[in-house]
Design a protein around this motif. Structure first.
Motif, PDB file in Angstrom:
ATOM      1  N   ARG A 295      -1.712   0.420 -12.189  1.00 36.43           N
ATOM      2  CA  ARG A 295      -1.933   1.954 -12.023  1.00 36.43           C
ATOM      3  C   ARG A 295      -0.666   2.753 -12.690  1.00 36.43           C
ATOM      4  O   ARG A 295      -0.556   3.958 -12.689  1.00 36.43           O
ATOM      5  CB  ARG A 295      -1.825   2.086 -10.473  1.00 36.43           C
ATOM      6  CG  ARG A 295      -3.101   1.945 -10.070  1.00 36.43           C
ATOM      7  CD  ARG A 295      -3.232   2.033  -8.584  1.00 36.43           C
ATOM      8  NE  ARG A 295      -2.841   3.259  -7.994  1.00 36.43           N
ATOM      9  CZ  ARG A 295      -2.702   3.367  -6.658  1.00 36.43           C
ATOM     10  NH1 ARG A 295      -3.008   2.746  -5.703  1.00 36.43           N
ATOM     11  NH2 ARG A 295      -2.282   4.863  -6.225  1.00 36.43           N
TER      12      ARG A 295
ATOM     13  N   ALA B 222       2.397   1.846  -3.486  1.00 35.31           N
ATOM     14  CA  ALA B 222       1.666   1.774  -4.688  1.00 35.31           C
ATOM     15  C   ALA B 222       1.676   3.267  -5.432  1.00 35.31           C
ATOM     16  O   ALA B 222       1.731   3.182  -6.872  1.00 35.31           O
ATOM     17  CB  ALA B 222       0.365   1.567  -4.371  1.00 35.31           C
ATOM     18  N   LYS B 223       1.584   4.282  -4.563  1.00 36.89           N
ATOM     19  CA  LYS B 223       1.437   5.572  -5.395  1.00 36.89           C
ATOM     20  C   LYS B 223       2.854   5.880  -5.947  1.00 36.89           C
ATOM     21  O   LYS B 223       2.703   6.176  -7.133  1.00 36.89           O
ATOM     22  CB  LYS B 223       1.415   6.633  -4.060  1.00 36.89           C
ATOM     23  CG  LYS B 223       1.048   8.111  -4.779  1.00 36.89           C
ATOM     24  CD  LYS B 223       0.427   8.907  -3.694  1.00 36.89           C
ATOM     25  CE  LYS B 223      -0.103  10.398  -4.450  1.00 36.89           C
ATOM     26  NZ  LYS B 223       1.218  11.247  -4.415  1.00 36.89           N
TER      27      LYS B 223
ATOM     28  N   GLU C 100       1.090  -1.226  -0.189  1.00 37.75           N
ATOM     29  CA  GLU C 100      -0.071   0.166   0.081  1.00 37.75           C
ATOM     30  C   GLU C 100       0.814   1.271  -0.004  1.00 37.75           C
ATOM     31  O   GLU C 100       0.323   2.028  -0.729  1.00 37.75           O
ATOM     32  CB  GLU C 100      -0.864   0.158   1.109  1.00 37.75           C
ATOM     33  CG  GLU C 100      -2.097  -0.951   0.974  1.00 37.75           C
ATOM     34  CD  GLU C 100      -2.737  -1.392   2.277  1.00 37.75           C
ATOM     35  OE1 GLU C 100      -3.588  -2.222   2.365  1.00 37.75           O
ATOM     36  OE2 GLU C 100      -2.462  -0.648   3.426  1.00 37.75           O
TER      37      GLU C 100
ATOM     38  N   MET D 154      -1.100  -2.711  -8.590  1.00 38.73           N
ATOM     39  CA  MET D 154      -0.021  -1.778  -8.577  1.00 38.73           C
ATOM     40  C   MET D 154       0.582  -1.596 -10.196  1.00 38.73           C
ATOM     41  O   MET D 154       0.527  -0.351 -10.441  1.00 38.73           O
ATOM     42  CB  MET D 154       1.212  -1.977  -7.622  1.00 38.73           C
ATOM     43  CG  MET D 154       0.963  -2.033  -6.234  1.00 38.73           C
ATOM     44  SD  MET D 154       1.989  -2.881  -5.109  1.00 38.73           S
ATOM     45  CE  MET D 154       3.287  -1.747  -4.852  1.00 38.73           C
TER      46      MET D 154
ATOM     47  N   SER E  56       3.319   4.042  -9.004  1.00 37.91           N
ATOM     48  CA  SER E  56       2.397   4.900 -10.240  1.00 37.91           C
ATOM     49  C   SER E  56       3.033   5.952 -10.681  1.00 37.91           C
ATOM     50  O   SER E  56       2.911   6.374 -11.949  1.00 37.91           O
ATOM     51  CB  SER E  56       1.018   4.989  -9.778  1.00 37.91           C
ATOM     52  OG  SER E  56       0.647   6.242  -8.903  1.00 37.91           O
ATOM     53  N   GLU E  57       3.919   6.709 -10.191  1.00 34.73           N
ATOM     54  CA  GLU E  57       4.371   7.890 -10.707  1.00 34.73           C
ATOM     55  C   GLU E  57       5.760   7.544 -10.964  1.00 34.73           C
ATOM     56  O   GLU E  57       6.395   8.488 -11.767  1.00 34.73           O
ATOM     57  CB  GLU E  57       4.574   8.846  -9.462  1.00 34.73           C
ATOM     58  CG  GLU E  57       3.202   9.511  -8.941  1.00 34.73           C
ATOM     59  CD  GLU E  57       3.389  10.076  -7.450  1.00 34.73           C
ATOM     60  OE1 GLU E  57       4.490  10.140  -6.894  1.00 34.73           O
ATOM     61  OE2 GLU E  57       2.375  10.486  -6.994  1.00 34.73           O
TER      62      GLU E  57
END
Ligand code: NAD
Length: 374
Positions: free
Chosen positions: A276, A245-246, A242, A273, A249-250
Protein backbone atom coordinates in the motif's frame (compact mmCIF):
# COMPACT_ATOMS: atom_id res chain seq x y z
CA UNK A 1 49.19 -3.56 32.79
CA UNK A 2 49.11 -4.04 29.05
CA UNK A 3 46.18 -3.42 26.70
CA UNK A 4 46.17 -4.75 23.12
CA UNK A 5 43.83 -3.84 20.26
CA UNK A 6 43.85 -6.17 17.23
CA UNK A 7 42.88 -5.02 13.75
CA UNK A 8 39.47 -6.19 12.48
CA UNK A 9 39.79 -8.98 9.91
CA UNK A 10 36.38 -8.40 8.30
CA UNK A 11 36.60 -5.48 5.83
CA UNK A 12 32.98 -4.57 6.68
CA UNK A 13 34.02 -3.83 10.28
CA UNK A 14 35.28 -0.28 9.88
CA UNK A 15 35.43 0.63 13.57
CA UNK A 16 38.24 0.31 16.08
CA UNK A 17 37.80 0.33 19.88
CA UNK A 18 40.81 2.63 20.39
CA UNK A 19 40.93 6.31 19.47
CA UNK A 20 43.89 8.65 19.95
CA UNK A 21 42.01 10.36 22.82
CA UNK A 22 41.15 7.07 24.57
CA UNK A 23 44.74 5.89 24.14
CA UNK A 24 46.08 9.06 25.79
CA UNK A 25 43.63 8.63 28.65
CA UNK A 26 44.60 4.98 29.22
CA UNK A 27 48.30 5.82 29.16
CA UNK A 28 47.70 8.67 31.65
CA UNK A 29 46.01 6.13 33.92
CA UNK A 30 49.17 4.01 33.85
CA UNK A 31 48.39 1.36 31.22
CA UNK A 32 50.75 0.49 28.42
CA UNK A 33 48.76 0.41 25.18
CA UNK A 34 49.62 -1.56 22.05
CA UNK A 35 47.65 -2.06 18.85
CA UNK A 36 48.00 -3.91 15.57
CA UNK A 37 49.39 -1.61 12.86
CA UNK A 38 46.67 -0.28 10.56
CA UNK A 39 43.80 -0.99 12.98
CA UNK A 40 42.49 2.57 12.76
CA UNK A 41 42.81 3.16 9.02
CA UNK A 42 39.16 2.38 8.07
CA UNK A 43 38.08 5.06 10.57
CA UNK A 44 40.58 7.57 9.30
CA UNK A 45 43.08 7.20 12.15
CA UNK A 46 46.56 6.60 10.77
CA UNK A 47 49.23 4.75 12.78
CA UNK A 48 51.28 7.94 13.25
CA UNK A 49 48.49 9.53 15.34
CA UNK A 50 48.52 6.53 17.67
CA UNK A 51 52.31 6.47 17.82
CA UNK A 52 52.28 10.17 18.76
CA UNK A 53 49.76 9.36 21.50
CA UNK A 54 52.18 6.78 22.94
CA UNK A 55 50.69 3.58 21.49
CA UNK A 56 53.08 0.81 20.48
CA UNK A 57 52.15 -0.47 17.01
CA UNK A 58 52.93 -4.07 16.32
CA UNK A 59 52.54 -6.20 13.21
CA UNK A 60 52.05 -9.61 14.84
CA UNK A 61 48.60 -9.83 16.47
CA UNK A 62 49.31 -13.27 17.96
CA UNK A 63 52.25 -11.78 19.91
CA UNK A 64 50.05 -8.82 20.89
CA UNK A 65 47.40 -11.14 22.30
CA UNK A 66 49.93 -13.31 24.13
CA UNK A 67 51.50 -10.32 25.89
CA UNK A 68 48.23 -8.58 26.80
CA UNK A 69 46.43 -8.43 30.14
CA UNK A 70 43.42 -6.75 28.53
CA UNK A 71 42.16 -6.95 24.94
CA UNK A 72 39.69 -4.51 23.38
CA UNK A 73 37.96 -5.86 20.29
CA UNK A 74 34.78 -5.18 18.35
CA UNK A 75 35.12 -8.44 16.44
CA UNK A 76 34.51 -11.72 18.19
CA UNK A 77 37.62 -13.85 18.83
CA UNK A 78 38.09 -17.10 16.91
CA UNK A 79 38.96 -20.28 18.87
CA UNK A 80 42.56 -20.00 17.60
CA UNK A 81 42.76 -16.41 18.86
CA UNK A 82 41.37 -17.40 22.26
CA UNK A 83 44.18 -19.94 22.48
CA UNK A 84 46.75 -17.21 21.82
CA UNK A 85 45.63 -15.30 24.94
CA UNK A 86 47.15 -15.92 28.32
CA UNK A 87 45.02 -17.37 31.11
CA UNK A 88 42.84 -14.75 32.88
CA UNK A 89 43.21 -12.23 30.05
CA UNK A 90 40.32 -9.77 30.22
CA UNK A 91 38.58 -9.60 26.84
CA UNK A 92 36.24 -6.62 26.30
CA UNK A 93 34.12 -7.05 23.21
CA UNK A 94 30.81 -7.34 21.45
CA UNK A 95 30.24 -11.06 21.95
CA UNK A 96 26.56 -11.34 20.95
CA UNK A 97 26.17 -13.94 23.73
CA UNK A 98 22.50 -14.78 23.08
CA UNK A 99 23.37 -16.02 19.59
CA UNK A 100 26.91 -17.21 20.32
CA UNK A 101 26.68 -19.50 23.33
CA UNK A 102 29.42 -21.58 21.66
CA UNK A 103 31.78 -18.61 21.93
CA UNK A 104 30.94 -18.01 25.59
CA UNK A 105 31.77 -21.66 26.28
CA UNK A 106 34.99 -21.42 24.25
CA UNK A 107 36.08 -18.33 26.23
CA UNK A 108 35.42 -20.18 29.48
CA UNK A 109 37.37 -23.24 28.32
CA UNK A 110 40.31 -21.04 27.29
CA UNK A 111 40.36 -19.50 30.80
CA UNK A 112 39.58 -16.00 29.49
CA UNK A 113 37.59 -13.42 31.46
CA UNK A 114 35.11 -12.38 28.78
CA UNK A 115 33.12 -9.17 29.14
CA UNK A 116 30.16 -8.70 26.81
CA UNK A 117 29.78 -4.95 26.40
CA UNK A 118 26.19 -5.50 25.16
CA UNK A 119 25.28 -6.74 28.64
CA UNK A 120 26.37 -3.59 30.52
CA UNK A 121 23.37 -2.72 32.70
CA UNK A 122 21.27 0.28 31.76
CA UNK A 123 22.01 2.28 34.91
CA UNK A 124 23.03 5.91 35.27
CA UNK A 125 26.48 4.88 36.55
CA UNK A 126 27.14 2.58 33.56
CA UNK A 127 25.86 4.96 30.87
CA UNK A 128 29.40 6.05 29.97
CA UNK A 129 30.25 2.40 29.08
CA UNK A 130 27.04 1.66 27.17
CA UNK A 131 28.11 0.67 23.65
CA UNK A 132 24.58 -0.21 22.57
CA UNK A 133 23.49 3.37 23.20
CA UNK A 134 26.56 5.03 21.75
CA UNK A 135 26.27 3.06 18.51
CA UNK A 136 22.44 3.20 18.29
CA UNK A 137 22.62 7.01 18.44
CA UNK A 138 24.80 7.08 15.33
CA UNK A 139 22.73 4.41 13.54
CA UNK A 140 19.54 6.40 14.18
CA UNK A 141 21.12 9.53 12.75
CA UNK A 142 22.53 7.77 9.73
CA UNK A 143 19.29 5.90 8.95
CA UNK A 144 17.68 9.26 8.19
CA UNK A 145 20.65 10.48 6.15
CA UNK A 146 20.73 7.27 4.07
CA UNK A 147 16.95 7.37 3.50
CA UNK A 148 17.08 11.05 2.54
CA UNK A 149 19.85 10.27 0.07
CA UNK A 150 17.84 7.44 -1.54
CA UNK A 151 14.50 9.34 -1.58
CA UNK A 152 13.51 11.00 -4.85
CA UNK A 153 12.23 14.03 -2.92
CA UNK A 154 13.61 16.57 -0.47
CA UNK A 155 12.64 16.54 3.20
CA UNK A 156 11.81 20.18 4.09
CA UNK A 157 9.01 22.40 2.92
CA UNK A 158 10.21 24.86 0.28
CA UNK A 159 8.33 27.95 -0.87
CA UNK A 160 9.68 29.18 -4.19
CA UNK A 161 8.36 31.32 -7.06
CA UNK A 162 7.89 28.04 -8.96
CA UNK A 163 5.58 26.72 -6.29
CA UNK A 164 5.53 25.19 -2.84
CA UNK A 165 7.02 21.82 -2.02
CA UNK A 166 5.31 20.05 0.87
CA UNK A 167 7.55 18.58 3.58
CA UNK A 168 8.18 14.84 3.40
CA UNK A 169 6.60 12.59 5.97
CA UNK A 170 8.78 10.30 8.11
CA UNK A 171 7.40 7.54 10.37
CA UNK A 172 9.65 6.07 13.07
CA UNK A 173 8.62 2.74 14.61
CA UNK A 174 10.41 2.04 17.90
CA UNK A 175 11.58 5.03 19.92
CA UNK A 176 14.56 3.84 21.95
CA UNK A 177 17.99 5.42 21.57
CA UNK A 178 18.14 5.01 17.76
CA UNK A 179 14.52 6.04 17.24
CA UNK A 180 14.89 9.24 19.29
CA UNK A 181 18.00 10.24 17.33
CA UNK A 182 16.18 9.45 14.06
CA UNK A 183 13.29 11.69 15.10
CA UNK A 184 15.65 14.53 16.01
CA UNK A 185 17.55 14.20 12.72
CA UNK A 186 14.40 14.03 10.57
CA UNK A 187 13.02 17.10 12.36
CA UNK A 188 16.26 19.03 11.85
CA UNK A 189 16.03 18.24 8.13
CA UNK A 190 12.54 19.74 8.02
CA UNK A 191 10.28 16.71 7.62
CA UNK A 192 6.98 16.01 9.36
CA UNK A 193 7.70 13.25 11.83
CA UNK A 194 5.40 10.62 13.36
CA UNK A 195 6.48 7.90 15.77
CA UNK A 196 5.17 4.86 17.63
CA UNK A 197 6.47 2.66 20.44
CA UNK A 198 4.79 0.08 22.66
CA UNK A 199 6.29 1.61 25.81
CA UNK A 200 3.85 4.34 26.93
CA UNK A 201 6.62 6.38 28.65
CA UNK A 202 7.95 7.27 25.21
CA UNK A 203 5.02 9.52 24.21
CA UNK A 204 6.32 12.53 26.15
CA UNK A 205 9.84 12.12 24.67
CA UNK A 206 8.40 12.02 21.14
CA UNK A 207 6.37 15.16 21.75
CA UNK A 208 9.31 17.00 23.29
CA UNK A 209 11.21 16.53 20.01
CA UNK A 210 8.32 18.13 18.10
CA UNK A 211 7.08 14.88 16.52
CA UNK A 212 3.59 13.42 16.68
CA UNK A 213 3.01 10.24 18.69
CA UNK A 214 0.75 7.77 16.88
CA UNK A 215 -1.76 6.29 19.31
CA UNK A 216 -2.64 2.61 18.93
CA UNK A 217 -4.47 0.86 21.77
CA UNK A 218 -2.72 -2.48 22.33
CA UNK A 219 -3.92 -3.07 25.90
CA UNK A 220 -1.23 -3.94 28.49
CA UNK A 221 2.35 -3.51 27.10
CA UNK A 222 4.84 -2.06 29.61
CA UNK A 223 8.61 -2.42 29.90
CA UNK A 224 11.22 -4.45 31.77
CA UNK A 225 13.23 -3.13 34.73
CA UNK A 226 16.08 -2.37 32.32
CA UNK A 227 13.72 -0.18 30.23
CA UNK A 228 13.37 -2.67 27.38
CA UNK A 229 10.07 -3.45 25.62
CA UNK A 230 8.18 -6.62 26.55
CA UNK A 231 7.23 -9.08 23.81
CA UNK A 232 3.70 -8.54 22.45
CA UNK A 233 1.13 -11.29 21.93
CA UNK A 234 0.30 -12.25 18.30
CA UNK A 235 -3.07 -10.45 18.74
CA UNK A 236 -1.32 -7.26 19.90
CA UNK A 237 1.11 -7.40 16.95
CA UNK A 238 -1.87 -7.70 14.59
CA UNK A 239 -3.56 -4.68 16.20
CA UNK A 240 -0.30 -2.75 15.87
CA UNK A 241 0.07 -3.65 12.18
CA UNK A 242 -3.51 -2.53 11.50
CA UNK A 243 -2.94 0.71 13.39
CA UNK A 244 0.23 1.50 11.44
CA UNK A 245 -0.88 0.46 7.93
CA UNK A 246 -2.46 3.81 6.98
CA UNK A 247 0.39 5.95 8.29
CA UNK A 248 2.95 3.74 6.50
CA UNK A 249 1.01 4.15 3.23
CA UNK A 250 1.19 7.94 3.59
CA UNK A 251 4.88 8.09 4.59
CA UNK A 252 7.82 8.85 2.31
CA UNK A 253 10.25 7.27 4.77
CA UNK A 254 9.57 4.56 7.36
CA UNK A 255 12.38 3.78 9.82
CA UNK A 256 11.96 0.71 12.02
CA UNK A 257 14.10 0.27 15.13
CA UNK A 258 11.87 -2.06 17.19
CA UNK A 259 14.04 -4.62 18.92
CA UNK A 260 13.56 -7.01 21.82
CA UNK A 261 16.73 -7.44 23.88
CA UNK A 262 18.16 -10.96 23.44
CA UNK A 263 15.29 -12.08 21.20
CA UNK A 264 14.37 -11.86 17.50
CA UNK A 265 12.76 -8.58 16.43
CA UNK A 266 8.98 -8.57 15.82
CA UNK A 267 7.70 -8.40 12.23
CA UNK A 268 5.78 -5.13 12.13
CA UNK A 269 5.64 -3.99 8.48
CA UNK A 270 3.99 -6.74 6.43
CA UNK A 271 4.04 -7.35 2.70
CA UNK A 272 0.46 -6.13 2.54
CA UNK A 273 1.43 -2.84 4.25
CA UNK A 274 4.37 -2.37 1.89
CA UNK A 275 2.04 -3.04 -1.05
CA UNK A 276 0.00 0.00 0.00
CA UNK A 277 3.03 2.33 0.12
CA UNK A 278 3.82 4.84 -2.64
CA UNK A 279 6.46 4.01 -5.29
CA UNK A 280 9.69 5.77 -4.43
CA UNK A 281 9.19 5.55 -0.69
CA UNK A 282 11.97 4.19 1.48
CA UNK A 283 12.02 1.82 4.43
CA UNK A 284 15.13 1.52 6.63
CA UNK A 285 15.07 -1.58 8.86
CA UNK A 286 17.46 -1.07 11.76
CA UNK A 287 16.41 -4.42 13.22
CA UNK A 288 17.66 -6.31 10.11
CA UNK A 289 20.42 -8.01 12.07
CA UNK A 290 18.01 -9.62 14.55
CA UNK A 291 15.49 -10.87 11.98
CA UNK A 292 14.03 -7.57 10.79
CA UNK A 293 10.84 -5.59 11.45
CA UNK A 294 9.99 -5.53 7.76
CA UNK A 295 8.82 -8.35 5.48
CA UNK A 296 11.45 -9.05 2.83
CA UNK A 297 14.39 -7.29 4.51
CA UNK A 298 17.73 -8.78 3.52
CA UNK A 299 20.58 -7.88 5.88
CA UNK A 300 23.14 -5.60 4.27
CA UNK A 301 21.18 -5.12 1.07
CA UNK A 302 18.99 -2.48 -0.49
CA UNK A 303 16.14 -4.14 -2.34
CA UNK A 304 13.33 -2.74 -4.51
CA UNK A 305 9.86 -4.25 -4.19
CA UNK A 306 7.56 -4.80 -7.20
CA UNK A 307 5.65 -1.64 -6.28
CA UNK A 308 8.82 0.49 -6.18
CA UNK A 309 9.49 0.68 -2.43
CA UNK A 310 13.13 0.46 -1.40
CA UNK A 311 13.91 -1.61 1.71
CA UNK A 312 17.30 -0.83 3.22
CA UNK A 313 18.60 -3.54 5.55
CA UNK A 314 22.10 -2.31 6.40
CA UNK A 315 22.75 -4.08 9.67
CA UNK A 316 25.31 -1.73 11.21
CA UNK A 317 24.74 1.77 9.92
CA UNK A 318 27.23 3.04 12.51
CA UNK A 319 29.93 1.35 10.42
CA UNK A 320 29.25 3.98 7.75
CA UNK A 321 30.33 6.76 10.13
CA UNK A 322 33.31 4.86 11.54
CA UNK A 323 35.33 7.73 12.94
CA UNK A 324 32.63 8.87 15.32
CA UNK A 325 31.53 5.26 15.97
CA UNK A 326 35.14 4.41 16.93
CA UNK A 327 35.48 7.54 19.05
CA UNK A 328 32.36 6.55 21.02
CA UNK A 329 33.09 2.84 21.42
CA UNK A 330 36.71 3.56 22.36
CA UNK A 331 35.49 5.95 25.05
CA UNK A 332 33.02 3.31 26.33
CA UNK A 333 35.81 0.71 26.68
CA UNK A 334 38.28 3.13 28.25
CA UNK A 335 35.57 4.24 30.71
CA UNK A 336 34.97 0.61 31.68
CA UNK A 337 38.61 0.03 32.44
CA UNK A 338 38.98 3.36 34.26
CA UNK A 339 35.95 2.60 36.42
CA UNK A 340 37.49 -0.59 37.83
CA UNK A 341 41.14 0.50 37.83
CA UNK A 342 42.99 1.04 41.07
CA UNK A 343 45.81 3.29 39.88
CA UNK A 344 47.84 3.01 43.07
CA UNK A 345 48.01 -0.79 43.23
CA UNK A 346 47.72 -1.14 39.42
CA UNK A 347 44.93 -3.71 39.73
CA UNK A 348 41.72 -4.04 37.71
CA UNK A 349 39.30 -4.75 40.48
CA UNK A 350 36.32 -6.61 38.97
CA UNK A 351 34.38 -7.13 42.17
CA UNK A 352 31.96 -10.06 41.58
CA UNK A 353 29.35 -8.30 43.73
CA UNK A 354 29.44 -5.13 41.63
CA UNK A 355 26.22 -4.63 39.65
CA UNK A 356 28.07 -3.78 36.43
CA UNK A 357 30.40 -6.81 36.73
CA UNK A 358 27.51 -9.17 37.45
CA UNK A 359 25.75 -7.79 34.38
CA UNK A 360 28.50 -8.19 31.82
CA UNK A 361 31.26 -10.58 32.98
CA UNK A 362 30.40 -13.90 31.35
CA UNK A 363 33.34 -16.18 32.14
CA UNK A 364 36.02 -16.51 34.81
CA UNK A 365 38.30 -19.26 36.20
CA UNK A 366 37.44 -21.63 33.35
CA UNK A 367 33.67 -21.37 33.92
CA UNK A 368 30.63 -19.50 32.64
CA UNK A 369 29.65 -17.40 35.64
CA UNK A 370 26.85 -15.22 34.22
CA UNK A 371 23.43 -16.34 35.53
CA UNK A 372 21.74 -16.09 32.10
CA UNK A 373 24.34 -18.16 30.24
CA UNK A 374 25.38 -20.78 32.84
P1 NAD B 1 16.01 -1.49 21.82
O1 NAD B 1 17.07 -1.25 20.83
O2 NAD B 1 15.93 -2.80 22.52
O3 NAD B 1 14.57 -1.25 21.10
C1 NAD B 1 14.30 -0.08 20.36
C2 NAD B 1 12.90 0.37 20.64
O4 NAD B 1 11.94 -0.51 20.04
C3 NAD B 1 12.51 0.44 22.12
O5 NAD B 1 12.10 1.75 22.43
C4 NAD B 1 11.37 -0.56 22.25
O6 NAD B 1 10.41 -0.15 23.19
C5 NAD B 1 10.80 -0.53 20.85
N1 NAD B 1 9.92 -1.66 20.50
C6 NAD B 1 10.02 -2.98 20.81
N2 NAD B 1 8.97 -3.66 20.29
C7 NAD B 1 8.22 -2.76 19.61
C8 NAD B 1 7.02 -2.86 18.84
N3 NAD B 1 6.36 -4.01 18.69
N4 NAD B 1 6.54 -1.73 18.28
C9 NAD B 1 7.16 -0.54 18.44
N5 NAD B 1 8.28 -0.39 19.16
C10 NAD B 1 8.79 -1.48 19.75
O7 NAD B 1 15.97 -0.36 22.94
P2 NAD B 1 17.08 0.74 23.29
O8 NAD B 1 17.12 1.80 22.29
O9 NAD B 1 18.33 0.04 23.58
O10 NAD B 1 16.53 1.41 24.64
C11 NAD B 1 15.47 0.92 25.44
C12 NAD B 1 15.21 1.90 26.59
O11 NAD B 1 16.30 1.90 27.52
C13 NAD B 1 15.04 3.34 26.17
O12 NAD B 1 14.01 3.92 26.90
C14 NAD B 1 16.31 3.99 26.56
O13 NAD B 1 16.16 5.37 26.82
C15 NAD B 1 16.65 3.24 27.81
N6 NAD B 1 18.09 3.34 28.09
C16 NAD B 1 18.48 3.68 29.35
C17 NAD B 1 19.84 3.80 29.63
C18 NAD B 1 20.32 4.17 30.99
O14 NAD B 1 19.54 4.52 31.84
N7 NAD B 1 21.60 4.07 31.22
C19 NAD B 1 20.77 3.54 28.64
C20 NAD B 1 20.33 3.17 27.37
C21 NAD B 1 18.97 3.06 27.12
Amino acid sequence: MRIFVPKAKDAAETRTPLSPESARKLIRLGFSVSAEAGHGLPSGYVDEIFAAAGVELISDPAAGRAAADVIFSIEKPSPAELDQMGKDTLFLGLLDPFNRKDLVQAAATAGIRAVSMEMIPRTTLAQKMDVLSSQANLAGYFAVIRAADRLNKILPMMMTPAGTIAPSKVFIIGVGVAGLQAIATAKRLGSRVFAFDTRPVVEEQVKSLGAKFVKIDLGETGQTEQGYARELTPEQIKLQQEGMAKICSESDIVITTAKLFGRPAPLLVTEEMIGRMQPGSIIVDLAAETGGNVAGTIPDQEIMTDNGVMIIGVSKLENLVPQHASQMIAANMANFVEHFWDQESEVLNLDPNDEIVTGCLLTQDGKIIHEQFK
